[in-house]
Write a protein that holds these residues in place. Structure first.
Motif, PDB file in Angstrom:
ATOM      1  N   UNK A  28      14.225  -6.436  11.446  1.00  0.00           N
ATOM      2  CA  UNK A  28      13.625  -5.576  10.554  1.00  0.00           C
ATOM      3  C   UNK A  28      14.272  -5.296   9.061  1.00  0.00           C
ATOM      4  N   UNK A  29      15.451  -5.287   9.314  1.00  0.00           N
ATOM      5  CA  UNK A  29      16.517  -5.148   8.331  1.00  0.00           C
ATOM      6  C   UNK A  29      16.754  -6.218   7.249  1.00  0.00           C
ATOM      7  N   UNK A  30      16.466  -7.341   7.720  1.00  0.00           N
ATOM      8  CA  UNK A  30      16.665  -8.576   6.956  1.00  0.00           C
ATOM      9  C   UNK A  30      15.767  -9.634   6.508  1.00  0.00           C
ATOM     10  N   UNK A  58       0.129   2.954  15.523  1.00  0.00           N
ATOM     11  CA  UNK A  58       0.496   1.899  14.715  1.00  0.00           C
ATOM     12  C   UNK A  58       0.343   2.075  12.824  1.00  0.00           C
ATOM     13  N   UNK A  59      -0.828   2.613  12.623  1.00  0.00           N
ATOM     14  CA  UNK A  59      -0.809   2.961  11.228  1.00  0.00           C
ATOM     15  C   UNK A  59       0.185   4.269  10.899  1.00  0.00           C
ATOM     16  N   UNK A  60       0.341   5.149  11.908  1.00  0.00           N
ATOM     17  CA  UNK A  60       1.579   6.232  11.510  1.00  0.00           C
ATOM     18  C   UNK A  60       3.029   5.321  11.502  1.00  0.00           C
ATOM     19  N   UNK A  61       3.294   4.547  12.194  1.00  0.00           N
ATOM     20  CA  UNK A  61       4.544   3.897  11.702  1.00  0.00           C
ATOM     21  C   UNK A  61       4.530   3.042  10.682  1.00  0.00           C
ATOM     22  N   UNK A  62       3.239   2.271  10.249  1.00  0.00           N
ATOM     23  CA  UNK A  62       3.408   1.731   8.973  1.00  0.00           C
ATOM     24  C   UNK A  62       3.370   2.384   7.812  1.00  0.00           C
ATOM     25  N   UNK A 217       5.654  -0.078  17.403  1.00  0.00           N
ATOM     26  CA  UNK A 217       6.881  -0.208  16.831  1.00  0.00           C
ATOM     27  C   UNK A 217       7.358  -1.825  16.553  1.00  0.00           C
ATOM     28  N   UNK A 218       6.922  -2.714  17.495  1.00  0.00           N
ATOM     29  CA  UNK A 218       6.938  -3.860  17.617  1.00  0.00           C
ATOM     30  C   UNK A 218       6.312  -4.624  16.457  1.00  0.00           C
ATOM     31  N   UNK A 219       5.209  -4.338  16.288  1.00  0.00           N
ATOM     32  CA  UNK A 219       4.182  -4.626  15.170  1.00  0.00           C
ATOM     33  C   UNK A 219       4.577  -4.385  13.827  1.00  0.00           C
ATOM     34  N   UNK A 220       5.170  -3.031  13.702  1.00  0.00           N
ATOM     35  CA  UNK A 220       5.460  -2.613  12.395  1.00  0.00           C
ATOM     36  C   UNK A 220       6.959  -3.023  11.883  1.00  0.00           C
ATOM     37  N   UNK A 223       5.461  -6.136  10.390  1.00  0.00           N
ATOM     38  CA  UNK A 223       4.467  -5.871   9.066  1.00  0.00           C
ATOM     39  C   UNK A 223       5.285  -5.273   8.104  1.00  0.00           C
ATOM     40  N   UNK A 224       6.078  -4.185   8.421  1.00  0.00           N
ATOM     41  CA  UNK A 224       6.611  -3.482   7.031  1.00  0.00           C
ATOM     42  C   UNK A 224       8.153  -3.397   7.268  1.00  0.00           C
ATOM     43  N   UNK A 225       8.601  -3.652   8.277  1.00  0.00           N
ATOM     44  CA  UNK A 225      10.205  -3.441   8.450  1.00  0.00           C
ATOM     45  C   UNK A 225      10.478  -2.143   8.687  1.00  0.00           C
ATOM     46  N   UNK A 226      11.854  -1.738   8.111  1.00  0.00           N
ATOM     47  CA  UNK A 226      12.233  -0.375   8.044  1.00  0.00           C
ATOM     48  C   UNK A 226      12.692   0.137   9.605  1.00  0.00           C
ATOM     49  N   UNK A 227      12.901   1.349   9.406  1.00  0.00           N
ATOM     50  CA  UNK A 227      13.393   1.948  10.791  1.00  0.00           C
ATOM     51  C   UNK A 227      12.275   2.661  11.290  1.00  0.00           C
TER      52      UNK A 227
END
Length: 293
Positions: A28-30, A58-62, A217-220, A223-227
């Motif tokens: 997710x970082x690279x 899911x949307x909450x993570x995004x 978390x796996x999908x996010x 989709x958007x990376x990050x922590x």
């Protein structure tokens, strides 16, 4: 010194070889996220997607990972649905079910569509799997005609399914999704999640809140990376409320009376469907504000 240098070269070669086998989004970082700021994401699929409406994870993570992106998310799940839209046909022919599927996507006005198919096909046997490739390719083609990006999510086994040769069937549909993704130049998120006993509903057919949270978390990551973030209860509730409003817009109760062959009785009430978009847009703004805190 020379032996140490050789050892370092060997280790480096092994590391590079291993890295080359990882999916593009593995880190997710690279990796470059599959979504972009201000994207409108429509999530389309069967029971797995429909039940996701009651989970804000899911949307909450995004939104929490990228609060400045102001993403818009619409859930278009329909229990039992497949790439042919059979479950959406109402009183019509299967052909009309597929037309309804495309019309539902238009209601969401997405810039990118996440397709989560292959679950129903895997449980419906060889004939359904045999039609899956052509159906998925047709759907991707039709979506891309409107210059929308497509992301495919691989199906995964759930413990409640008792269909004969279910594991092998899931493996087939996963492979089809990956192959079609390559052929149509569509991104593929290969899900590795395997549910624990406490991560599915009692019948084992769909994830429960805990399962959707880990999947989120796996999908996010892709989709958007990050922590990973802790999704606050207030944010989750606002997302669920927004999902409910959108559900009533694109799948209103009593469609027979509002829009179909009995609309001569109560069709005048269909005007209320047009009152939902402002409410949904206001809900989106509340979600963005909550995610930014």
């Amino acid at each position: 010194m020379r032996s140490l240098s050789c050892f370092a070269t060997i280790v480096t070669g092994i590391s590079l070889a291993f890295a080359s086998m990882l999916p593009q989004w593995a880190s997710a970082e690279t990796a470059t996220p599959l979504l972009k700021p201000h994207d409108r994401l429509a999530i389309v699929g069967g029971t797995f997607v429909e039940r996701m409406q009651s989970s804000g994870q899911l949307e909450g993570q995004l939104q929490s990972r990228r609060p400045d992106w102001k993403l818009t998310v619409r859930n278009l799940g329909w229990s039992g649905d497949d790439v042919h839209g059979y479950a959406r046909k109402r009183f019509d022919s299967p052909h009309q079910g597929y037309s309804r599927l495309l019309a539902d996507i238009e209601v969401a006005k997405p810039t990118v569509v996440l397709l989560a198919y292959g679950f129903a096909e895997a449980s419906d046997g060889d004939q359904a799997i045999g039609r899956f490739t052509d159906g998925l390719q047709r759907l991707i083609h039709d979506i891309k005609q409107s210059n929308r990006r497509v992301i495919l999510m691989t199906p995964f086994p759930l413990p409640g399914y008792k269909t004969e040769n279910y594991q092998a069937s899931i493996a087939q549909t996963r492979k089809i999704v990956q192959t079609v993704g390559n052929k149509t130049d569509s991104a593929v998120v290969s899900i590795t999640w395997q549910p624990n006993q406490d991560e599915t509903t009692s019948d084992g057919l769909v994830p429960n809140d805990r399962g959707y949270a880990r999947l989120a978390n796996e999908l996010a990551d892709a989709l958007v990376g990050g922590q990973p973030q802790q999704v606050e209860e207030q944010l989750s509730q606002q997302i669920v409320r927004k999902n409910e409003l959108f559900f009533h817009q694109y799948r209103p109760q009593n469609e027979t009376y509002l829009l179909l062959f009995r609309k001569h009785e109560q069709g005048n009430n269909a005007v209320e469907i047009g009152e939902f978009p402002p409410l949904i847009e206001a809900a989106d703004k509340k979600i963005w504000a909550a995610a930014a805190r």
